[in-house]
Enzyme design. Structure first.
Site, PDB file in Angstrom:
ATOM      1  N   LYS A 230       2.205 -25.118 -18.272  1.00  0.00           N
ATOM      2  CA  LYS A 230       1.247 -25.289 -17.163  1.00  0.00           C
ATOM      3  C   LYS A 230       1.879 -24.866 -15.836  1.00  0.00           C
ATOM      4  CE  LYS A 230      -2.510 -27.039 -18.888  1.00  0.00           C
ATOM      5  NZ  LYS A 230      -3.818 -26.464 -18.615  1.00  0.00           N
TER       6      LYS A 230
ATOM      7  N   LYS B 154      -0.570 -16.932 -29.090  1.00  0.00           N
ATOM      8  CA  LYS B 154      -1.951 -17.079 -29.544  1.00  0.00           C
ATOM      9  C   LYS B 154      -2.913 -16.383 -28.582  1.00  0.00           C
ATOM     10  CE  LYS B 154      -2.855 -21.507 -27.352  1.00  0.00           C
ATOM     11  NZ  LYS B 154      -3.494 -22.790 -27.473  1.00  0.00           N
TER      12      LYS B 154
ATOM     13  N   LYS C 236      -7.143 -16.194 -22.861  1.00  0.00           N
ATOM     14  CA  LYS C 236      -7.907 -15.410 -21.882  1.00  0.00           C
ATOM     15  C   LYS C 236      -7.036 -15.013 -20.681  1.00  0.00           C
ATOM     16  CE  LYS C 236      -9.344 -18.459 -18.445  1.00  0.00           C
ATOM     17  NZ  LYS C 236      -8.311 -18.055 -17.524  1.00  0.00           N
TER      18      LYS C 236
END
Ligand code: SF4
Length: 330
Positions: A113, A193, A196
């Protein structure tokens, strides 16, 4: 006997892609006949990293459209926006008072994050898992469909439930994770993975057939297959083969694997089989998507009704928690 309850949420961060669909939404759809399902659009989580306020309303609508287009029946599952049920954040504050900062700093997802915020650690970002625990426990959900990378947060949620129960008395269940068979969908770049935030890594749920084909046609395969006549190994073709494992029936897959090992087929031929399967899988989703996008008020009504349906549950849990913490009426 009342059914066990499920909670899960998706952040309104823009594009919905095949990873969201196979890794999360399909699993959510599968659960609606077995559990009482509440599925959120978790907008308060989306604002813990940089975001575009102008785009937020459309992004929230898009997630709702994605849920419905993927086949979620709003009569069987409740769809709601997190900020429409403010009890989530009130419970998060109360949980924050029994949570150690060290524990939050140690959660493995924090590093990832921080890479999205340029290293800026806001109190909101640090407390993100506390809000996630509140999202789940405010409904006393016992099952949480999540990606495997979220397992640490579900374990954290169980710890919060245990801590509350031992401190203030038995109140919350300890929820378990539910993984869909295709919980991790590989990025088209071959690393990590589908995401977006990584350009070129995803197939959007709204990509037309020709775009899906172009993206797959560009995807790297086994590097040994330089020429059409070079044999390869499907296991060294991480993206296309992983998607074949999800999409292609066993018998056809064996035929493709043989063709790959003997150079009996070319990579484009192999990818065409996969592209056709993905395009066929997404066709009904895209048809429903077009209808819903043309009727946004129907979608807004589903969300309004959803929040109204679950808010009494959230209010009852919060009242119970406040009573046990000595914060009830005086
Ligand atoms: S034939 Fe298929 S599995 Fe083999 S390298 Fe090419 S795309 Fe990958």
């Amino acid at each position: 006997m009342s059914r066990e309850r499920v909670f899960s949420g998706i952040q309104p961060t823009g594009i919905l892609h095949l990873g969201n669909y196979l890794g999360a939404i399909k699993g959510m759809v599968e659960l609606v006949d077995r559990y009482e399902c509440i599925y959120g659009i978790v907008d308060y989580h989306a604002i813990t990293v940089p975001y575009d306020p102008q785009a937020m309303p459309a992004n929230k609508l898009n997630v709702a459209i994605g849920y419905l287009a993927a086949g979620l029946d709003p009569q069987k599952a409740t769809l709601m926006v997190q900020s429409d049920v403010p009890e989530h954040t009130e419970l998060a504050w109360l949980f924050g008072c029994i949570t150690s900062v060290n524990k939050l700093e140690d959660l493995p997802t924090l590093k990832d994050k921080l890479s999205q915020t340029g290293g800026f650690l806001s109190a909101g970002l640090l407390n993100y898992p506390v809000l996630q625990a509140a999202d789940i426990l405010i409904y006393k959900a016992t099952v949480v469909p999540v990606g495997r990378d979220q397992e640490a947060h579900i374990e954290f949620t169980r710890e919060v439930a245990r801590k509350f129960n031992t401190t203030y008395g038995e109140t919350f269940p300890e929820p378990v994770s539910y993984y869909t068979p295709a919980a991790v969908v590989p990025s088209l770049t071959g690393e990590g993975k589908m995401s977006k935030s990584i350009p070129g890594s995803y197939i959007a749920l709204t990509d037309p057939p020709e775009v899906i084909w172009e993206k797959l046609a560009r995807t790297l395969t086994d590097p040994a297959r330089v020429r059409r006549s070079d044999p390869g190994e499907p296991e060294k073709c991480p993206v296309i083969w992983t998607l074949h494992l999800i999409y292609t029936p066993e018998e056809k897959r064996q035929e493709l694997a043989r063709g790959c090992r003997t150079a009996g087929i070319g990579c484009l031929e192999c990818k065409r089989v996969l592209a056709d399967a993905i395009i066929a899988d997404l066709a009904p989703v895209q048809e429903r998507w077009r209808h819903l996008a043309a009727h946004p008020d129907e979608v807004r009504e589903v969300l309004r009704e959803g929040a109204a349906r679950v808010r009494p549950i959230a209010q009852a849990t919060l009242a119970e928690v406040k009573e046990k913490m000595g914060l009830g009426k005086i």
